[in-house]
Design a protein around this motif. Structure first.
Motif, PDB file in Angstrom:
ATOM      1  N   THR A 176      30.138  49.963  -7.384  1.00 11.76           N
ATOM      2  CA  THR A 176      30.136  50.371  -5.979  1.00 11.76           C
ATOM      3  C   THR A 176      30.891  49.384  -5.104  1.00 11.76           C
ATOM      4  OG1 THR A 176      28.020  49.251  -5.655  1.00 11.76           O
ATOM      5  CG2 THR A 176      27.953  51.589  -6.231  1.00 11.76           C
ATOM      6  N   GLY A 177      31.233  48.225  -5.662  1.00  9.02           N
ATOM      7  CA  GLY A 177      32.006  47.231  -4.942  1.00  9.02           C
ATOM      8  C   GLY A 177      33.426  47.184  -5.451  1.00  9.02           C
ATOM      9  N   ILE A 178      34.014  45.989  -5.427  1.00  9.40           N
ATOM     10  CA  ILE A 178      35.375  45.804  -5.911  1.00  9.40           C
ATOM     11  C   ILE A 178      35.361  45.750  -7.437  1.00  9.40           C
ATOM     12  CG2 ILE A 178      37.378  44.280  -5.896  1.00  9.40           C
ATOM     13  CD1 ILE A 178      36.486  43.291  -3.173  1.00  9.40           C
ATOM     14  N   VAL A 179      36.310  46.411  -8.061  1.00  8.16           N
ATOM     15  CA  VAL A 179      36.486  46.314  -9.507  1.00  8.16           C
ATOM     16  C   VAL A 179      37.831  45.657  -9.780  1.00  8.16           C
ATOM     17  CG1 VAL A 179      34.979  48.240 -10.098  1.00  8.16           C
ATOM     18  CG2 VAL A 179      37.368  48.684  -9.586  1.00  8.16           C
ATOM     19  N   ASN A 180      37.834  44.764 -10.769  1.00  7.12           N
ATOM     20  CA  ASN A 180      39.027  43.958 -11.037  1.00  7.12           C
ATOM     21  C   ASN A 180      39.193  43.821 -12.539  1.00  7.12           C
ATOM     22  OD1 ASN A 180      41.089  42.117 -11.072  1.00  7.12           O
ATOM     23  ND2 ASN A 180      39.829  40.375 -10.457  1.00  7.12           N
ATOM     24  N   GLY A 181      40.329  44.265 -13.076  1.00  4.52           N
ATOM     25  CA  GLY A 181      40.503  44.220 -14.518  1.00  4.52           C
ATOM     26  C   GLY A 181      41.936  43.994 -14.935  1.00  4.52           C
ATOM     27  N   ALA A 182      42.099  43.500 -16.166  1.00  3.90           N
ATOM     28  CA  ALA A 182      43.425  43.271 -16.743  1.00  3.90           C
ATOM     29  C   ALA A 182      43.400  43.665 -18.207  1.00  3.90           C
ATOM     30  CB  ALA A 182      43.829  41.809 -16.593  1.00  3.90           C
ATOM     31  N   VAL A 183      44.470  44.331 -18.639  1.00  6.85           N
ATOM     32  CA  VAL A 183      44.594  44.786 -20.022  1.00  6.85           C
ATOM     33  C   VAL A 183      45.951  44.340 -20.544  1.00  6.85           C
ATOM     34  CG1 VAL A 183      44.689  46.780 -21.548  1.00  6.85           C
ATOM     35  CG2 VAL A 183      43.122  46.784 -19.616  1.00  6.85           C
ATOM     36  N   LEU A 184      45.950  43.764 -21.757  1.00  5.78           N
ATOM     37  CA  LEU A 184      47.194  43.342 -22.392  1.00  5.78           C
ATOM     38  C   LEU A 184      47.183  43.781 -23.848  1.00  5.78           C
ATOM     39  CD1 LEU A 184      49.851  41.724 -22.597  1.00  5.78           C
ATOM     40  CD2 LEU A 184      48.458  39.688 -23.090  1.00  5.78           C
ATOM     41  N   ALA A 185      48.211  44.537 -24.242  1.00  8.00           N
ATOM     42  CA  ALA A 185      48.393  44.928 -25.641  1.00  8.00           C
ATOM     43  C   ALA A 185      49.774  44.468 -26.079  1.00  8.00           C
ATOM     44  CB  ALA A 185      48.252  46.434 -25.809  1.00  8.00           C
ATOM     45  N   GLY A 196      27.027  47.280  -7.366  1.00  4.21           N
ATOM     46  CA  GLY A 196      27.668  45.981  -7.433  1.00  4.21           C
ATOM     47  C   GLY A 196      29.099  46.076  -7.914  1.00  4.21           C
ATOM     48  N   ALA A 197      29.674  44.910  -8.172  1.00  2.11           N
ATOM     49  CA  ALA A 197      31.062  44.823  -8.603  1.00  2.11           C
ATOM     50  C   ALA A 197      31.150  44.770 -10.125  1.00  2.11           C
ATOM     51  CB  ALA A 197      31.715  43.587  -7.999  1.00  2.11           C
ATOM     52  N   ALA A 198      32.362  44.981 -10.637  1.00  2.00           N
ATOM     53  CA  ALA A 198      32.611  44.914 -12.074  1.00  2.00           C
ATOM     54  C   ALA A 198      33.984  44.306 -12.308  1.00  2.00           C
ATOM     55  CB  ALA A 198      32.522  46.298 -12.709  1.00  2.00           C
ATOM     56  N   SER A 199      34.078  43.485 -13.363  1.00  7.87           N
ATOM     57  CA  SER A 199      35.358  42.881 -13.702  1.00  7.87           C
ATOM     58  C   SER A 199      35.457  42.755 -15.211  1.00  7.87           C
ATOM     59  CB  SER A 199      35.515  41.498 -13.049  1.00  7.87           C
ATOM     60  OG  SER A 199      34.534  40.600 -13.544  1.00  7.87           O
ATOM     61  N   GLY A 200      36.689  42.662 -15.698  1.00  5.77           N
ATOM     62  CA  GLY A 200      36.843  42.557 -17.134  1.00  5.77           C
ATOM     63  C   GLY A 200      38.264  42.288 -17.561  1.00  5.77           C
ATOM     64  N   GLN A 201      38.393  41.948 -18.856  1.00  7.40           N
ATOM     65  CA  GLN A 201      39.686  41.677 -19.450  1.00  7.40           C
ATOM     66  C   GLN A 201      39.657  42.121 -20.901  1.00  7.40           C
ATOM     67  OE1 GLN A 201      40.820  37.536 -19.508  1.00  7.40           O
ATOM     68  NE2 GLN A 201      42.992  38.000 -19.628  1.00  7.40           N
ATOM     69  N   VAL A 202      40.740  42.777 -21.328  1.00  6.86           N
ATOM     70  CA  VAL A 202      40.867  43.223 -22.710  1.00  6.86           C
ATOM     71  C   VAL A 202      42.232  42.805 -23.227  1.00  6.86           C
ATOM     72  CG1 VAL A 202      40.953  45.201 -24.270  1.00  6.86           C
ATOM     73  CG2 VAL A 202      39.299  45.168 -22.401  1.00  6.86           C
TER      74      VAL A 202
END
Length: 767
Positions: free
Chosen positions: A251-260, A209-215
Motif C-alpha cells: 500500500t506504500g512505495i514499492v521498490n525493486g530491481a531485477v538482473l538476468a 506497508g511498503a515492499a522492496s526486493g532484488q532478484v
C-alpha cells in the motif's frame, strides 16, 4: 489499450510449481529459523589410466545436488545452497614407443569430467504483523574438466555440464515492510559443455506497508572448445540461460530491481558456442513505484533475444520511476519494454509524476532486430524515453561464414495523462552501420513512433530514427518509418510534434509524418524533417496540425515528396492564438503553412496596414494564415491546404483576402491556388513566376453568398517547378478569410437613391 497483468495473490499459489513441490515434498528438512546453509559434496575424480598398457582414464563423478526448502514465521530468514563440483576426468595413457607402422598410434583417451551438482532452494516467510525479510542464494556446482588424452595428439575428454541453480523466495506481512532477495548462479561447464541455467524468482507482499526486493540470476559460463589433433578446438559449450522475476505489492512505495545475465559461451577454432539467453521481469503495485529490470545475453553466437519487461500499477499518489534495459550479443537481439499505469485506468489517489525509460541494444548481425517499447499513463506529468540501437556490422576480416551488415532498431513510446500535467515523450531508433569495409553496403533499418497526450498541459513529442536501410518499394506516403503525434484535449494546452529521419545509405529514402492537435490559444505545431545521404533518393514528408474552440475548427496539412538531401514540412494551427509570421523562403527544400482561427481583429488590422483594399473591408475575419515553399531541387509532390469549419447564418458573403507576398528568385516556379466550400470549387488560378506577386498583393476575392449552416472552407496550394545546379527558388504569401453581411433592402434603397442624386448633379454640371 494495453492491459496490465494482475500481480500474484497473497498465497502459496503465487509461487512456481517447482517451489510449491519443494515446500511440500521436503517437509522433513524444513526448519523454523533464521539462517540455513547447505553445501553439496564434490564428485570424485576419475582414475588415470595405468601403464604399461594403453588405456582410457576413468570418468569423474557428478557433484552432489542440494535441494532444500524453508517455511518460517521469523522476521529475518536466509537460505544458502551450493551444489557440489564435478570430479575431474582421469588422464589417458598411451604406451611408448609404438611400432613405426602403427599410425595413428594407439590412443589412451582422457575420461569425461563430472557434472556440477544442482542447487534448488525455496524460502517462504509470512507474518501477521511486523517487518519480514527473506533471502535465498543458490549456486550450481562447476562441471569438471575431462582428462588429457595420452600421447601424442594433445586431445582431452569431454567436460561436465555446469549445475543448474533455482532460487525462490517469498515474504508476506499483514502490516509492515516486506523485503525479499533471491539469487541464482549456474555452474560453469567443463570443456565443450554448457554452463548451468539459473532461475530466480521472488514475491514480496505487504497488506499495509511498503515492499522492496532484488532478484539476480547469472547463467553459467560454457566450456571452451574441446582440443583435438594439432591443437585445434571444436564444439564449444553454450552459456547457461538466466531468468529472473520479481513481483512486489504493497500500500506504500514499492521498490525493486531485477538482473538476468546469460552465461558466456565457450570459444573454439570454429567460433563461439551458443549464447546464454537472459529474461528479466519486474512487476510492481503500490502507491508509487521505482525500479529497474535488466537482461543481458552472454557473449556468444545464436539468435536468442535478451528480454526485459517492467510493469507497474500504482494509485498515482507517489512518483513512479521505471527503467527496462535489454542487451543482446553478437547476432542476438535485445527487447526492452515498460508499461506503467499510475491511476490512469482506475480511481486515482493523486497526480504524481511518472518517468520511464526503455533501452535496447543488440548484435551486429542484420537479423538481430532490437526493440524498445514504452507505455506511460498517469494523472500528472509524464516523461519518457524509448531508445533502441543496433550494433554496427563487422568488417570482413572478423566474420565467419558471411559478414554481418548491422542490426536493425525499432522504438515506440507513448505517454498520456488525464490531468493537466506536461508530457515529454521521445522515441529514438538507430540502426547499425554497414560493414566497415563496405562488403555489405546496407546496414540496419530503423523505425520510431512517439505519441503524447494531455488535457491542458504542454505536450512535446519527438520521434527520431537513423537508418541504413535501402529504398522502399511502397507507394509514396504509405507506412511512414518515423511518426510523431502530440495531442492536448483542453483549453490552455499546447502540442508540439517533431519527427526526424536520417537515411544514411546510398539509394535510401526518408518517410516521415508529424501530427499535432490542440484546443484554443495554446496551438499545435507539427514538423517533419528528412535527411538522406548524397546518393539518397530524398523522400516523403507530411505534417498535420489542427486546433478547435469557440465553435470553430482549423486544420492545416503539408505533403512533400522531394528529391532532396534535406527537406522539412511545418504546420501550425491555433484558435484565438498569436498570428504566425510568414515562413522564410531560405533556399532549403521546405513547405510550410500556418492557420489561426478567430484571430483578434486588432491583430488582423495591424497585418493589413499595407493593404488598403483589405483594410477598408467591413468583413468579420474568421481566419488568417500563410503559405510558403522553397526548394533547391526537384519536388514531385508539394501540396498544402487549410480547412476551416464554422457555422454561418443567411445573408453573408464569403471573402478571402490575399496579401504580403514575398519571393526568392530562381528556377521555374509555379502555383495552383484554389478555394472550395463544402466540396464545391469556388475559385482557382494557376500562376507562373512574375504573375505571383501581382496576384498576391492587396487582393480581395468575393466568393458569393453563403447559406446558413455548417461551412467547410478549404484553401489549397499546389506548388510546382524545378531548380537546377543548386539554384534556389521560393515564394510565400498571407491570407485572411471572413464573412461580410449583405446590406438590408432599406440600405440598398438608400444607396440607389444616393447614386441617383449624384447622377442628377453631374448632369446639371454638364449643362
Amino acid at each position: 489499450m494495453h492491459m496490465f497483468r494482475p500481480l500474484p495473490a497473497v498465497s502459496y499459489r503465487a509461487l512456481s510449481p517447482l517451489v510449491v513441490s519443494l515446500l511440500m515434498a521436503v517437509a522433513a528438512d524444513s526448519v523454523q529459523a533464521g539462517q540455513t546453509v547447505r553445501v553439496g559434496a564434490a564428485g570424485a575424480a576419475g582414475a588415470p589410466a595405468q601403464p604399461p598398457a594403453t588405456g582410457h582414464g576413468g570418468d569423474g563423478v557428478a557433484g552432489e545436488s542440494v535441494q532444500f526448502a524453508v517455511v518460517s514465521s521469523e522476521a529475518y530468514n536466509a537460505l544458502t545452497l551450493t551444489g557440489g563440483h564435478g570430479g575431474a576426468g582421469g588422464d589417458g595413457y598411451t604406451q611408448m614407443p609404438w611400432p613405426a607402422d602403427d599410425w595413428p598410434p594407439p590412443q589412451g583417451l582422457g575420461g569425461a569430467g563430472g557434472a556440477g551438482g544442482a542447487a534448488n532452494g525455496a524460502l517462504a516467510a509470512q507474518r501477521a504483523r511486523g517487518a519480514v525479510s527473506a533471502a535465498t542464494a543458490t549456486l550450481g556446482g562447476d562441471g569438471a574438466q575431462g582428462g588429457t588424452d595420452g600421447c601424442c595428439m594433445t586431445g582431452m575428454g569431454a567436460g561436465g555440464t555446469g549445475g543448474a541453480a533455482t532460487s525462490a523466495a517469498r515474504a508476506a506481512t499483514g502490516a509492515g515492510v516486506a523485503r525479499i532477495l533471491a539469487q541464482a548462479t549456474g555452474g560453469s561447464g567443463g570443456v565443450s559443455r554448457e554452463g548451468g541455467a539459473a532461475h530466480a524468482t521472488a514475491v514480496a507482499l505487504s497488506a499495509a506497508g511498503a515492499a522492496s526486493g532484488q532478484v539476480i540470476a547469472h547463467g553459467g559460463t560454457g566450456g571452451s572448445g574441446r582440443p583435438t589433433a594439432y591443437g585445434l578446438t571444436f564444439n564449444p559449450g553454450a552459456g547457461g540461460n538466466a531468468s529472473a522475476s520479481l513481483a512486489l505489492a504493497g500500500t506504500g512505495i514499492v521498490n525493486g530491481a531485477v538482473l538476468a545475465t546469460g552465461g558466456d559461451a565457450g570459444s573454439a577454432y570454429t567460433g563461439w558456442g551458443q549464447v546464454g539467453a537472459a529474461d528479466a521481469t519486474l512487476e510492481l503495485r503500490g502507491a508509487g513505484a521505482t525500479g529497474s529490470a535488466t537482461a543481458i545475453n552472454g557473449h556468444g553466437a545464436g539468435s536468442a533475444v535478451a528480454t526485459s519487461v517492467a510493469r507497474a500499477v500504482t494509485t498515482g499518489a507517489v512518483v513512479v520511476d521505471i527503467t527496462s534495459t535489454a542487451r543482446g550479443s553478437l547476432n542476438s537481439a535485445g527487447a526492452a519494454s515498460v508499461d506503467v499505469d499510475a491511476g490512469y485506468s482506475g480511481a486515482a489517489a493523486g497526480n504524481a509524476a511518472v518517468t520511464g525509460r526503455a533501452l535496447a541494444t543488440g548484435g551486429a548481425d542484420y537479423q538481430a532486430s532490437n526493440s524498445a517499447t514504452l507505455i506511460l499513463r498517469g494523472n500528472g506529468a509524464i516523461i519518457g524515453v524509448s531508445e533502441a540501437r543496433g550494433a554496427d556490422g563487422w568488417d570482413s576480416g572478423s566474420c565467419y561464414g558471411g559478414c554481418a551488415g548491422g542490426a536493425s532498431a525499432s522504438s515506440v513510446a507513448t505517454g498520456a495523462t488525464r490531468g493537466g500535467g506536461n508530457v515529454d515523450i521521445t522515441a529514438l531508433a538507430v540502426g547499425g552501420a554497414p560493414n566497415l569495409d563496405g562488403v555489405i553496403p546496407a546496414g540496419g533499418g530503423a523505425t520510431a513512433a512517439a505519441s503524447g497526450q494531455s488535457g491542458s498541459g504542454v505536450v512535446t513529442v519527438t520521434a527520431r530514427a537513423r537508418s541504413y536501410s535501402s529504398y522502399s518499394p511502397d507507394e509514396p506516403f504509405v507506412n511512414p518509418e518515423v511518426r510523431a503525434s502530440a495531442i492536448t484535449t483542453a483549453a490552455g494546452g499546447s502540442s508540439y510534434a517533431q519527427a526526424i529521419q536520417e537515411s544514411l545509405v546510398p539509394y535510401g529514402e526518408y518517410r516521415v509524418l508529424a501530427e499535432a492537435s490542440s484546443v484554443g490559444k495554446g496551438g499545435a505545431r507539427a514538423v517533419a524533417t528528412g535527411i538522406s545521404s548524397p546518393g539518397g533518393y530524398g523522400g516523403m514528408l507530411e505534417s498535420r496540425a489542427s486546433a478547435s474552440g469557440a465553435g470553430l475548427k482549423v486544420s492545416t496539412y503539408n505533403q512533400l515528396w522531394a528529391l532532396s538531401r534535406e527537406a522539412s514540412v511545418v504546420s501550425d494551427a491555433s484558435v484565438g492564438g498569436v498570428l504566425q509570421g510568414l515562413p522564410v523562403s531560405d533556399g532549403n527544400t521546405a513547405l510550410a503553412s500556418s492557420a489561426t482561427g478567430l484571430p483578434a481583429q486588432a491583430d488582423v488590422a495591424g497585418l493589413l496596414g499595407a493593404s488598403p483594399t483589405l483594410a477598408a473591408t467591413d468583413a468579420s475575419w474568421l481566419g488568417a494564415g500563410a503559405y510558403a515553399y522553397s526548394s533547391n531541387t526537384m519536388a514531385l509532390v508539394s501540396t498544402s491546404e487549410t480547412q476551416y469549419t464554422f457555422a454561418t447564418a443567411d445573408g453573408q458573403h464569403l471573402l478571402v483576402g490575399l496579401f504580403g507576398g514575398q519571393s526568392q528568385p530562381g528556377g521555374d516556379l509555379g502555383l495552383n491556388f484554389s478555394v472550395r466550400n463544402n466540396g464545391t470549387l469556388l475559385f482557382t488560378r494557376s500562376l507562373l513566376g512574375d504573375e505571383l506577386t501581382p496576384f498576391f498583393t492587396d487582393r480581395l476575392l468575393d466568393l458569393g453568398l453563403l447559406g446558413s449552416g455548417l461551412q467547410n472552407l478549404t484553401i489549397a496550394t499546389q506548388w510546382y517547378g524545378s531548380t537546377f545546379d543548386g539554384e534556389a527558388a521560393g515564394y510565400g504569401f498571407r491570407y485572411v478569410m471572413g464573412v461580410s453581411p449583405v446590406p438590408e433592402p432599406s440600405t440598398w434603397l438608400a444607396m440607389l437613391l444616393g447614386l441617383g442624386m449624384l447622377a442628377m448633379v453631374a448632369r446639371r454640371r454638364q449643362v
